[in-house]
Design a protein around this motif. Structure first.
Motif, PDB file in Angstrom:
ATOM      1  N   ARG A  84      60.267  32.614   6.417  1.00 49.79           N
ATOM      2  CA  ARG A  84      59.658  33.593   5.512  1.00 49.79           C
ATOM      3  C   ARG A  84      60.739  34.487   4.925  1.00 49.79           C
ATOM      4  O   ARG A  84      61.717  34.809   5.584  1.00 49.79           O
ATOM      5  CB  ARG A  84      58.622  34.456   6.238  1.00 49.79           C
ATOM      6  N   ARG A  85      60.520  34.913   3.700  1.00 49.80           N
ATOM      7  CA  ARG A  85      61.503  35.772   3.040  1.00 49.80           C
ATOM      8  C   ARG A  85      61.705  37.077   3.804  1.00 49.80           C
ATOM      9  O   ARG A  85      62.813  37.598   3.910  1.00 49.80           O
ATOM     10  CB  ARG A  85      61.050  36.066   1.603  1.00 49.80           C
ATOM     11  N   GLU A  86      60.599  37.608   4.363  1.00 53.66           N
ATOM     12  CA  GLU A  86      60.710  38.847   5.129  1.00 53.66           C
ATOM     13  C   GLU A  86      61.611  38.666   6.347  1.00 53.66           C
ATOM     14  O   GLU A  86      62.375  39.562   6.715  1.00 53.66           O
ATOM     15  CB  GLU A  86      59.314  39.314   5.586  1.00 53.66           C
ATOM     16  N   LEU A  87      61.541  37.485   6.967  1.00 52.02           N
ATOM     17  CA  LEU A  87      62.367  37.211   8.142  1.00 52.02           C
ATOM     18  C   LEU A  87      63.827  37.016   7.764  1.00 52.02           C
ATOM     19  O   LEU A  87      64.726  37.363   8.537  1.00 52.02           O
ATOM     20  CB  LEU A  87      61.845  35.982   8.881  1.00 52.02           C
ATOM     21  N   VAL A  88      64.067  36.463   6.584  1.00 50.87           N
ATOM     22  CA  VAL A  88      65.444  36.361   6.080  1.00 50.87           C
ATOM     23  C   VAL A  88      66.053  37.753   5.984  1.00 50.87           C
ATOM     24  O   VAL A  88      67.181  37.990   6.437  1.00 50.87           O
ATOM     25  CB  VAL A  88      65.482  35.678   4.698  1.00 50.87           C
ATOM     26  N   GLN A  89      65.306  38.685   5.419  1.00 53.59           N
ATOM     27  CA  GLN A  89      65.796  40.055   5.250  1.00 53.59           C
ATOM     28  C   GLN A  89      65.979  40.745   6.594  1.00 53.59           C
ATOM     29  O   GLN A  89      66.994  41.432   6.824  1.00 53.59           O
ATOM     30  CB  GLN A  89      64.823  40.856   4.380  1.00 53.59           C
ATOM     31  N   GLN A  90      65.024  40.565   7.497  1.00 59.53           N
ATOM     32  CA  GLN A  90      65.139  41.189   8.815  1.00 59.53           C
ATOM     33  C   GLN A  90      66.356  40.672   9.563  1.00 59.53           C
ATOM     34  O   GLN A  90      67.098  41.448  10.188  1.00 59.53           O
ATOM     35  CB  GLN A  90      63.876  40.920   9.628  1.00 59.53           C
ATOM     36  N   CYS A  91      66.565  39.380   9.508  1.00 61.14           N
ATOM     37  CA  CYS A  91      67.715  38.777  10.175  1.00 61.14           C
ATOM     38  C   CYS A  91      69.020  39.283   9.569  1.00 61.14           C
ATOM     39  O   CYS A  91      69.969  39.617  10.288  1.00 61.14           O
ATOM     40  CB  CYS A  91      67.621  37.260  10.074  1.00 61.14           C
ATOM     41  N   SER A  92      69.054  39.343   8.246  1.00 61.54           N
ATOM     42  CA  SER A  92      70.242  39.830   7.551  1.00 61.54           C
ATOM     43  C   SER A  92      70.532  41.287   7.909  1.00 61.54           C
ATOM     44  O   SER A  92      71.691  41.663   8.159  1.00 61.54           O
ATOM     45  CB  SER A  92      70.055  39.692   6.036  1.00 61.54           C
ATOM     46  N   ASP A  93      69.498  42.107   7.957  1.00 54.79           N
ATOM     47  CA  ASP A  93      69.673  43.527   8.294  1.00 54.79           C
ATOM     48  C   ASP A  93      70.231  43.689   9.700  1.00 54.79           C
ATOM     49  O   ASP A  93      71.114  44.527   9.942  1.00 54.79           O
ATOM     50  CB  ASP A  93      68.336  44.265   8.187  1.00 54.79           C
ATOM     51  N   THR A  94      69.736  42.891  10.639  1.00 52.16           N
ATOM     52  CA  THR A  94      70.206  42.985  12.023  1.00 52.16           C
ATOM     53  C   THR A  94      71.659  42.546  12.141  1.00 52.16           C
ATOM     54  O   THR A  94      72.462  43.198  12.829  1.00 52.16           O
ATOM     55  CB  THR A  94      69.327  42.114  12.947  1.00 52.16           C
ATOM     56  N   LEU A  95      72.018  41.460  11.469  1.00 54.92           N
ATOM     57  CA  LEU A  95      73.409  41.005  11.486  1.00 54.92           C
ATOM     58  C   LEU A  95      74.332  42.059  10.889  1.00 54.92           C
ATOM     59  O   LEU A  95      75.439  42.286  11.396  1.00 54.92           O
ATOM     60  CB  LEU A  95      73.534  39.687  10.715  1.00 54.92           C
ATOM     61  N   ALA A  96      73.882  42.697   9.814  1.00 53.84           N
ATOM     62  CA  ALA A  96      74.685  43.742   9.178  1.00 53.84           C
ATOM     63  C   ALA A  96      74.920  44.916  10.132  1.00 53.84           C
ATOM     64  O   ALA A  96      76.023  45.459  10.214  1.00 53.84           O
ATOM     65  CB  ALA A  96      73.999  44.213   7.899  1.00 53.84           C
ATOM     66  N   LYS A  97      73.878  45.298  10.865  1.00 53.42           N
ATOM     67  CA  LYS A  97      74.015  46.401  11.825  1.00 53.42           C
ATOM     68  C   LYS A  97      74.993  46.057  12.938  1.00 53.42           C
ATOM     69  O   LYS A  97      75.659  46.933  13.489  1.00 53.42           O
ATOM     70  CB  LYS A  97      72.647  46.740  12.414  1.00 53.42           C
ATOM     71  N   LEU A  98      75.069  44.769  13.262  1.00 49.69           N
ATOM     72  CA  LEU A  98      75.989  44.320  14.311  1.00 49.69           C
ATOM     73  C   LEU A  98      77.390  44.060  13.773  1.00 49.69           C
ATOM     74  O   LEU A  98      78.286  43.690  14.531  1.00 49.69           O
ATOM     75  CB  LEU A  98      75.445  43.049  14.964  1.00 49.69           C
TER      76      LEU A  98
END
Length: 232
Positions: free
Chosen positions: A20-34
């Protein structure tokens, strides 16, 4: 994500598949925070050479012959999808690559096993264990008499056909029961009601509003709620 970081630190590439597009964004946001540099393979995004790529399954399956990315590890979110449709096409394309699947529901409704892509099933902690460790709020569960026969709902690909489920639920008394049980157990307190379609969610929100509660429906098509009663 620790697996992703460790793999990249060893000089390897990681492909993360989500649906899902929302999950793409959530995953990307988490990787960015890390602090993990990564690219996104999804409609409307530019390609990159980052060692980690977060890919929309729907986009990647159409670009398999064009994407110049060779993963050493593939992480499959909602891994119970892996043996069907676009997911299996992608995994077959990267045949021989190590795969890590994560899912809360490893048993498919159609009975199809996951052994074609996964060799080992690792069980995570149970709900009871997570509750005891205070990761989950203690749950109290209630049930009501079933007012409709699920056998009336057609199935496709191991899941209920949403349109048929919607038709049955809009006709049945089950929606009214939800309002009654809310009034009985927790009137006036915040609550979430999960519905099968947008039309069904609108209908249920209307029922709660008609009973005097402030109600709204939410869907993936919008980022805001549509109240049936003024929030003020």
């Amino acid at each position: 994500f620790p697996v992703t970081i460790n793999t990249v630190n060893r000089g390897h590439n990681v492909l993360i598949l989500v649906h899902r597009r929302e999950l793409v964004q959530q995953c990307s946001d988490t990787l960015a925070k890390l602090g993990v540099d990564h690219g996104i393979i999804a409609a409307g995004t530019k390609t990159s050479n980052n060692p980690v790529q977060v890919a929309s399954v729907q986009t990647l399956v159409r670009r398999l012959k064009k994407v110049n990315f060779n993963p050493d590890l593939i992480i499959v979110d909602e891994a119970h999808h892996a043996v069907a449709g676009s997911w299996s096409k992608i995994l077959d394309h990267f045949f021989g690559i190590r795969i890590l699947g994560v899912t809360a529901t490893p048993m498919r409704l159609d009975g199809k096993g996951l052994k074609s892509y996964f060799d080992l099933l690792i069980l995570g902690p149970s709900v009871a264990e997570l509750t005891e460790q205070k990761y989950l709020v203690p749950a109290r569960c209630f049930s009501i008499p079933k007012k409709f026969d699920r056998k009336q709902i057609a199935m496709s690909g191991g899941d209920f056909v949403a349109g048929k489920a919607e038709e049955l639920l809009l006709q049945g008394k089950i929606n009214g029961d939800a309002v009654h049980e809310y009034q009985r157990h927790c009137p006036g307190k915040p609550a979430l009601v999960f519905c099968c379609t947008i039309k069904h969610s609108k209908y249920v929100a209307e029922l709660f509003a008609e009973a005097g509660f402030r109600a709204a429906y939410l869907s993936a098509e919008n980022k805001s709620s549509y109240p049936y009663r003024d929030w003020e």
